[in-house]
Design an enzyme around this catalytic site. Structure first.
Site, PDB file in Angstrom:
ATOM      1  N   ASN A 188       0.805  -1.234   0.000  1.00 63.86           N
ATOM      2  CA  ASN A 188       0.000   0.000   0.000  1.00 63.86           C
ATOM      3  C   ASN A 188       0.834   1.279   0.000  1.00 63.86           C
ATOM      4  O   ASN A 188       0.332   2.325  -0.413  1.00 63.86           O
ATOM      5  CB  ASN A 188      -0.997  -0.009   1.162  1.00 63.86           C
ATOM      6  CG  ASN A 188      -0.331   0.004   2.513  1.00 63.86           C
ATOM      7  OD1 ASN A 188       0.812  -0.438   2.654  1.00 63.86           O
ATOM      8  ND2 ASN A 188      -1.031   0.535   3.505  1.00 63.86           N
ATOM      9  N   GLU A 197       6.127  -3.387  11.539  1.00 67.16           N
ATOM     10  CA  GLU A 197       4.940  -2.523  11.606  1.00 67.16           C
ATOM     11  C   GLU A 197       3.825  -3.271  10.905  1.00 67.16           C
ATOM     12  O   GLU A 197       3.891  -3.473   9.696  1.00 67.16           O
ATOM     13  CB  GLU A 197       5.232  -1.190  10.909  1.00 67.16           C
ATOM     14  CG  GLU A 197       6.354  -0.403  11.568  1.00 67.16           C
ATOM     15  CD  GLU A 197       5.977   0.126  12.954  1.00 67.16           C
ATOM     16  OE1 GLU A 197       6.883   0.492  13.706  1.00 67.16           O
ATOM     17  OE2 GLU A 197       4.784   0.129  13.279  1.00 67.16           O
ATOM     18  N   CYS A 255      -2.753   1.250   7.079  1.00 68.98           N
ATOM     19  CA  CYS A 255      -2.685   0.583   8.381  1.00 68.98           C
ATOM     20  C   CYS A 255      -3.349   1.482   9.429  1.00 68.98           C
ATOM     21  O   CYS A 255      -3.978   1.008  10.377  1.00 68.98           O
ATOM     22  CB  CYS A 255      -1.239   0.332   8.777  1.00 68.98           C
ATOM     23  SG  CYS A 255      -0.261   1.835   8.876  1.00 68.98           S
TER      24      CYS A 255
HETATM   25  P1  NAP Z   1       1.672  -8.678   3.537  1.00 75.50           P
HETATM   26  O1  NAP Z   1       0.849  -9.557   2.727  1.00 75.50           O
HETATM   27  O2  NAP Z   1       1.996  -9.020   4.895  1.00 75.50           O
HETATM   28  O3  NAP Z   1       3.032  -8.418   2.683  1.00 75.50           O
HETATM   29  C1  NAP Z   1       3.972  -7.498   3.139  1.00 75.50           C
HETATM   30  C2  NAP Z   1       5.300  -7.792   2.461  1.00 75.50           C
HETATM   31  O4  NAP Z   1       5.788  -9.057   2.919  1.00 75.50           O
HETATM   32  C3  NAP Z   1       5.203  -7.905   0.939  1.00 75.50           C
HETATM   33  O5  NAP Z   1       6.360  -7.359   0.390  1.00 75.50           O
HETATM   34  C4  NAP Z   1       5.182  -9.418   0.731  1.00 75.50           C
HETATM   35  O6  NAP Z   1       5.651  -9.802  -0.544  1.00 75.50           O
HETATM   36  C5  NAP Z   1       6.151  -9.863   1.806  1.00 75.50           C
HETATM   37  N1  NAP Z   1       6.032 -11.267   2.183  1.00 75.50           N
HETATM   38  C6  NAP Z   1       5.028 -12.121   1.929  1.00 75.50           C
HETATM   39  N2  NAP Z   1       5.314 -13.338   2.469  1.00 75.50           N
HETATM   40  C7  NAP Z   1       6.521 -13.222   3.089  1.00 75.50           C
HETATM   41  C8  NAP Z   1       7.358 -14.098   3.840  1.00 75.50           C
HETATM   42  N3  NAP Z   1       7.026 -15.369   4.071  1.00 75.50           N
HETATM   43  N4  NAP Z   1       8.523 -13.631   4.328  1.00 75.50           N
HETATM   44  C9  NAP Z   1       8.892 -12.347   4.111  1.00 75.50           C
HETATM   45  N5  NAP Z   1       8.155 -11.456   3.408  1.00 75.50           N
HETATM   46  C10 NAP Z   1       6.984 -11.889   2.912  1.00 75.50           C
HETATM   47  O7  NAP Z   1       1.010  -7.213   3.624  1.00 75.50           O
HETATM   48  P2  NAP Z   1       0.430  -6.338   2.438  1.00 75.50           P
HETATM   49  O8  NAP Z   1      -0.794  -6.986   1.938  1.00 75.50           O
HETATM   50  O9  NAP Z   1       1.509  -6.024   1.465  1.00 75.50           O
HETATM   51  O10 NAP Z   1       0.071  -4.989   3.215  1.00 75.50           O
HETATM   52  C11 NAP Z   1      -1.116  -4.824   3.905  1.00 75.50           C
HETATM   53  C12 NAP Z   1      -0.926  -5.067   5.379  1.00 75.50           C
HETATM   54  O11 NAP Z   1       0.159  -4.266   5.828  1.00 75.50           O
HETATM   55  C13 NAP Z   1      -2.119  -4.633   6.210  1.00 75.50           C
HETATM   56  O12 NAP Z   1      -2.344  -5.533   7.250  1.00 75.50           O
HETATM   57  C14 NAP Z   1      -1.699  -3.300   6.807  1.00 75.50           C
HETATM   58  O13 NAP Z   1      -2.316  -2.939   7.983  1.00 75.50           O
HETATM   59  C15 NAP Z   1      -0.228  -3.536   6.985  1.00 75.50           C
HETATM   60  N6  NAP Z   1       0.505  -2.257   7.009  1.00 75.50           N
HETATM   61  C16 NAP Z   1       1.031  -1.869   8.188  1.00 75.50           C
HETATM   62  C17 NAP Z   1       1.686  -0.637   8.237  1.00 75.50           C
HETATM   63  C18 NAP Z   1       2.300  -0.130   9.515  1.00 75.50           C
HETATM   64  O14 NAP Z   1       3.151   0.764   9.429  1.00 75.50           O
HETATM   65  N7  NAP Z   1       1.919  -0.627  10.662  1.00 75.50           N
HETATM   66  C19 NAP Z   1       1.808   0.174   7.122  1.00 75.50           C
HETATM   67  C20 NAP Z   1       1.261  -0.304   5.944  1.00 75.50           C
HETATM   68  C21 NAP Z   1       0.594  -1.538   5.888  1.00 75.50           C
HETATM   69  P3  NAP Z   1       4.574 -10.198  -1.704  1.00 75.50           P
HETATM   70  O15 NAP Z   1       3.883  -8.915  -2.060  1.00 75.50           O
HETATM   71  O16 NAP Z   1       5.437 -10.719  -2.789  1.00 75.50           O
HETATM   72  O17 NAP Z   1       3.671 -11.224  -1.120  1.00 75.50           O
HETATM   73  O1  G3P Z   2      -0.411   2.264   5.944  1.00 75.17           O
HETATM   74  C1  G3P Z   2       0.025   3.427   5.453  1.00 75.17           C
HETATM   75  C2  G3P Z   2       0.163   4.509   6.412  1.00 75.17           C
HETATM   76  O2  G3P Z   2       1.301   4.233   7.001  1.00 75.17           O
HETATM   77  C3  G3P Z   2       0.015   5.793   5.754  1.00 75.17           C
HETATM   78  O3  G3P Z   2       0.536   6.817   6.415  1.00 75.17           O
HETATM   79  O4  G3P Z   2       0.520   9.028   7.442  1.00 75.17           O
HETATM   80  O5  G3P Z   2      -1.314   8.351   5.863  1.00 75.17           O
HETATM   81  O6  G3P Z   2      -1.167   7.358   8.106  1.00 75.17           O
HETATM   82  P1  G3P Z   2      -0.419   7.941   6.987  1.00 75.17           P
END
Ligand code: NAP
Ligand code: G3P
Length: 482
Positions: A155, A250, A284
């Protein structure tokens, strides 16, 4: 697109690729990336180790200068990164540009912060501890941890990648990036700006491939000294798999917005709409639950529904407010939460509507604790509302959640707001404003299943360094060294 090793771009010997789809065009193919092999990963880490030995001896001001150069190049090439974000993660064209510019600002700020933070150490004298004369002088400084594996989510594949690599590089580490498959192109364009800026070969490299295929090999690789991961549940697996390495994870959130009876309802409604529906709820920090006191619920919901009615739904290139969610599986998951809620008595404030990955914005009233949407992270443009009668009931919703990223409370009573903030088990509490990670120098952290460690520029530099003590043992006490 090729992967990046040792300052060059290469095609993988595997001959196989993985594909990013276009979520806005019924998941039609968008781009292809190399599916790197484990031996290619090994080579990348070997180059990273080699480069790190020299990079950590590069003067701080020179590291900072390269970061500023990379930021300038990102601004100059913002168009191609923004286009890639529109194509692969259906981000609105304007928001995509904002992400790139925000990232360039983050890099500039990190360079400045790093020069200050790392440009000074601490000197401790032995005689401040009982029974000691001043015969030991301890110089404590921050040194790089080594090689940092950086894994950003789909994202924010640019912003949540530079928030890792900029602090890592200013601190003297080298980085190996595993871009998300959806969003990969924008991340690789960003990496190209770092290479064009003149970062030495091996300091910034990118391994591509599906996380589900190459991820475990990366996170358990013996050359990794620290992991900075942003994503969902996967992050818990990464933390479990990772060995003796520094971790910054995160993860997901279920950010609740608590609206007290004395709240400014116009402000609350505006914040709920911005927090709940920007980037179609795929943040997130998106508002993912509204806990509103019964006596003001109808008035608040009519204000929110009025704003939802004005939202545009459509294509990212047209800057529609609501665009397609990232994948079919994500859209299916969101729909399953709505079906579950409705089957258990929730009231949909708008008609449910979906075309492929495009889901129309939806407010769901009368949500109760037995509904999955009360606890799950939809990561889409659907927002559950729970009506409450007390502060305790509202806090229960926040603290019973396995997530703990952010929360917000709307009230004119600052004492009550601070009491609520104290009681909320989240990494951050916003008072009279929606949850947000930015601005990017603010500390940003989750608790419980929302993560380990803290982000924000200064905190990230600290996570990516370790303290080194150099103790001078004097033959006789000296008090001239003040
Ligand atoms: P995700 O499915 O967990 O994937 C995150 C990253 O991990 C991607 O680059 C993914 O690659 C990689 N990945 C997948 N399987 C892995 C493994 N076994 N080992 C290491 N890396 C692996 O998350 P997403 O769908 O990209 O993002 C959405 C999630 O992120 C939501 O839950 C959101 O809340 C969270 N998020 C949190 C924050 C924060 O700062 N707290 C900010 C943004 C998003 P692939 O794409 O190739 O699968
Ligand atoms: O998940 C994305 C988030 O980190 C975006 O940043 O500053 O819009 O909350 P913000």
């Amino acid at each position: 697109m090729r992967y990046s090793v040792d300052g060059t771009w290469r095609t993988s010997a595997s001959g196989s690729t993985c594909e990013a789809l276009n979520p806005s065009k019924a998941n039609a193919p968008a781009n292809r990336f190399q599916a790197c092999t484990t031996s290619e990963v090994d080579e990348v880490f070997a180059k990273a180790r080699e480069a790190q030995r020299t990079w950590q001896r590069t003067p701080l001001h020179a590291r900072a200068a390269l970061l500023h150069r990379a930021a300038t190049l990102m601004r100059e090439n913002a168009g191609e990164m923004a286009e890639a974000l529109v194509l692969e993660v259906a981000k609105g064209a304007k928001d995509a540009r904002v992400e790139v510019e925000r990232s360039a600002d983050l890099i500039d700020y990190t360079a400045e912060e790093g020069v200050r933070l790392l440009g000074e150490g601490k000197l401790l004298m032995s005689d401040s501890f009982p029974g000691n004369d001043r015969t030991k002088l301890c110089m404590a400084s921050k040194v790089p941890v080594g090689i940092i594996l950086c894994i950003p989510p789909f994202n924010y594949p640019v912003n949540l990648c530079v928030s890792k690599i900029a602090p890592a590089l200013i601190a003297g580490n080298t980085v190996v990036v595993k871009p998300p498959t959806q969003g990969c192109t924008a991340t690789l364009h960003m990496i190209q700006c770092f290479l064009k800026a003149g970062f030495p070969a091996g300091t910034v490299q990118a391994v591509t491939g599906r996380g589900g295929e190459i991820g475990d090999y990366l996170t358990t690789h013996p050359e990794v000294n620290a992991i900075s991961f942003t994503g969902g549940e996967t992050g818990i697996r990464v933390a479990q798999k990772a060995g003796m390495v520094a971790l910054q994870t995160e993860l997901g959130g279920k950010d609740a917005c608590i609206v007290l009876p004395d709240a400014d309802l116009d402000l609350a409604a505006k914040s709920i709409v911005k927090g709940g529906f920007s980037y179609s709820g795929q943040r997130c920090t998106a508002v993912k639950l509204v806990a509103v006191f019964e006596e003001v619920a109808d008035e608040l919901l009519s204000k929110v529904n009025a704003q939802i009615a004005k939202m545009t739904v459509g294509q990212p290139e047209d800057d529609a407010t609501i665009t397609a969610v990232v994948s079919k599986s994500s859209a299916d998951f969101i729909q399953s939460l709505v079906v579950d809620a409705e089957s258990k008595g929730a009231r949909l404030c708008q008609e449910w509507r979906r075309e492929d990955n495009l889901i129309w914005p939806l407010l769901i009233d009368n949500v109760t604790h037995d509904m999955k949407i009360c606890w799950e992270e939809p990561f889409g443009p659907v927002l559950p509302v729970v009506r409450v009668k007390s502060d305790a009931e509202a806090l229960e919703l926040v603290n019973k959640s396995r997530f703990g990223l952010q929360g917000c409370v709307f009230t004119k009573d600052i004492d009550r707001a601070i009491q609520m903030a104290d009681a909320m088990e989240t990494g951050t509490v916003q008072i009279n404003g929606p949850p947000a990670r930015g601005p990017d120098h603010f500390p940003f952290q989750g608790v419980k299943d929302s993560g380990i460690g803290s982000q924000g520029i200064t905190n990230s530099i600290n996570v990516m360094t370790k303290v080194k003590s150099t103790v001078i043992n004097l033959s006789k006490p000296s008090y001239t060294v003040a």
